[in-house]
Design an enzyme around this catalytic site. Structure first.
Site, PDB file in Angstrom:
ATOM      1  N   ARG A  87       0.856  -1.184   0.000  1.00 28.52           N
ATOM      2  CA  ARG A  87       0.000   0.000   0.000  1.00 28.52           C
ATOM      3  C   ARG A  87       0.898   1.243   0.000  1.00 28.52           C
ATOM      4  O   ARG A  87       1.779   1.370   0.836  1.00 28.52           O
ATOM      5  CB  ARG A  87      -0.872   0.006   1.246  1.00 28.52           C
ATOM      6  CG  ARG A  87      -1.752   1.229   1.303  1.00 28.52           C
ATOM      7  CD  ARG A  87      -1.851   1.769   2.689  1.00 28.52           C
ATOM      8  NE  ARG A  87      -2.633   2.986   2.690  1.00 28.52           N
ATOM      9  CZ  ARG A  87      -2.711   3.805   3.729  1.00 28.52           C
ATOM     10  NH1 ARG A  87      -2.073   3.509   4.841  1.00 28.52           N
ATOM     11  NH2 ARG A  87      -3.406   4.900   3.661  1.00 28.52           N
ATOM     12  N   HIS A 176      -7.602   7.584   0.212  1.00 28.03           N
ATOM     13  CA  HIS A 176      -8.553   6.487   0.474  1.00 28.03           C
ATOM     14  C   HIS A 176      -9.041   5.848  -0.828  1.00 28.03           C
ATOM     15  O   HIS A 176     -10.098   5.219  -0.859  1.00 28.03           O
ATOM     16  CB  HIS A 176      -9.795   6.977   1.265  1.00 28.03           C
ATOM     17  CG  HIS A 176      -9.501   7.374   2.682  1.00 28.03           C
ATOM     18  ND1 HIS A 176     -10.074   8.487   3.262  1.00 28.03           N
ATOM     19  CD2 HIS A 176      -8.709   6.815   3.617  1.00 28.03           C
ATOM     20  CE1 HIS A 176      -9.637   8.592   4.512  1.00 28.03           C
ATOM     21  NE2 HIS A 176      -8.809   7.590   4.754  1.00 28.03           N
TER      22      HIS A 176
END
Ligand code: AMP
Length: 398
Positions: A87, A176
């Protein structure tokens, strides 16, 4: 043995990981290494119902990776690891989608470090130690910002001199994105519509909080900006403020830029307003006992969110569903009820019973049939990262 993906979310002093089956989303092993770089660095593992923690001999990212490998070997899971997915918070304008990591990608992530100095350097530590620990395995980078690279210029530009964008990459990026991609796909499935035909507003409400307008599966506007500080009220971040605050606090408190930035990131939001906590659940408990600061903090959180949800209708023009996700979105019936109440004019009507019931991992509709759907979806960023990584590594076709 079925191939699995090691998903890594690395901060400057922490490393969160999950070993996931990309086909089923099942997690075989997960854990968190914390306090990396400090003498009491440690790591905890969760395997099925069993949990255990240990101190790290070598208290850095490489030591954490070695401990993970040992644990994988101990559980006979090591040979199942087919690829590693990372990530990455900031991909700037370099990265519009997930990608396999090579030297150019590492250089690109490094180039974005000035945009995310608290995150990208930690990600690079994770990438380097994973490459060292799993030589020869494909490694992929999945960016929080990539999903928002479809924003039109009118949504991503600030009303600032053009040179700031041209020479210094000053624009709105949004964050996000991996969560938004996951929940918009799940919402389309819930609606029984092709993703390309959907108009959604998604609110990812966790310790960090943002909302996004997603049209046909593409982000068209979002509340976070150059950094994750813009937009909604968050746990300890202020969200929108008047930028004149920097000059004002410099004059009346002698704070420099870093001082104000720290105040806005770490001492504001729910924490600053309540004077009590950044944690929504704690504030709900305090508010129920009459704590005025907690009540005000929750009211401002809900009000700001409702205001932004209505603003996000502008790029959509129509709405198929409002999606709540993240720790608060998935669990706080109180915040959801207040937001739906404030947005009654948009055609929402709360189903109180369903709203109260839809917590702790449950998903589904919380507005009455016949009104505009508001739905709760449990996000799963690890699953999305595992799926992207498996696809890029050629393990799956979708
Ligand atoms: P996240 O960053 O997604 O893990 O979300 C963390 C936030 O979710 C914190 O503010 C928690 O207080 C909030 N949260 C988790 N469970 C609940 C709950 N049952 N009720 C209210 N807020 C909750």
């Amino acid at each position: 043995m079925k191939p699995s993906i090691l998903v890594i979310n690395c901060g400057s002093s922490s490393l969160k990981f999950a070993l996931t089956d990309p086909a089923t989303g099942e997690t075989h092993l997960s854990g968190l290494a914390e306090k990396l770089g400090l003498p009491d660095a440690g790591i905890s593992f969760r395997h099925g119902d069993s949990k255990h923690s240990q101190r790290l001999e070598e208290g850095n990212h490489r030591g954490a990776m070695h401990a993970i490998i040992q644990q994988l070997q101990h559980l006979a899971l090591f040979d199942s690891v087919a690829a590693v997915g990372h990530r990455i918070v900031h991909g700037g304008e370099h990265f519009t989608e997930s990608t396999l990591i090579d030297n150019d990608v590492i250089a690109g992530i490094e180039a974005c470090s000035r945009l995310a100095p608290l995150h990208n350097p930690g990600h690079l530590l994770g990438i380097r130690s994973a490459i060292e620990s799993f030589p020869g395995l494909p490694q992929a980078a999945v960016f929080d910002t990539a999903f928002h690279q479809t924003l039109p210029e009118r949504a991503y530009r600030y009303a600032l001199p053009i040179e700031l964008y041209r020479d210094h990459a000053v624009r709105r990026y949004g964050f996000h994105g991996t969560s938004y991609r996951y929940v918009s796909e799940a919402a389309a499935e819930w609606l029984g519509k092709p993703l390309a035909d959907t108009a959604l507003i998604c609110a990812h409400l966790g310790n960090g909080a943002s909302a996004a307008a997603v049209l046909g599966g593409k982000s068209v506007d979002t509340t976070m900006g150059l950094t994750p500080l813009e937009g909604l009220v968050m746990g300890s971040r202020s969200g929108d403020i008047d930028p004149g605050l920097f000059g004002y606090l410099g004059t009346c408190m002698g704070l420099d830029t870093q001082g104000v930035t720290d105040l806005l990131n770490k001492q504001s939001g729910l924490l600053g307003l309540s004077g009590l906590s950044n944690d929504c659940r704690e504030l709900e408990e305090a508010a129920a006992k009459g704590h005025a600061g907690a009540r005000l903090a929750l009211e401002i959180f809900a009000y700001r969110l409702a205001k932004y949800i209505s603003a996000l209708m502008v790029p959509l023009g129509r709405l198929d569903a409002l999606v709540f996700t993240g720790g608060i979105g998935e669990n706080s019936a109180t915040i959801r009820a207040r937001v739906i109440e404030l947005l009654g004019f948009m055609g929402f009507a709360l189903d109180s019973e369903s709203n109260e019931r839809t917590i702790r991992g449950k998903a589904g509709r919380i507005t009455r049939e016949g009104s505009v759907p508001a739905i709760v979806i449990n996000t799963n960023e690890e699953d999305m990262i595992a799926r992207d990584t498996a696809r890029l590594a050629g393990l799956t076709s979708h």
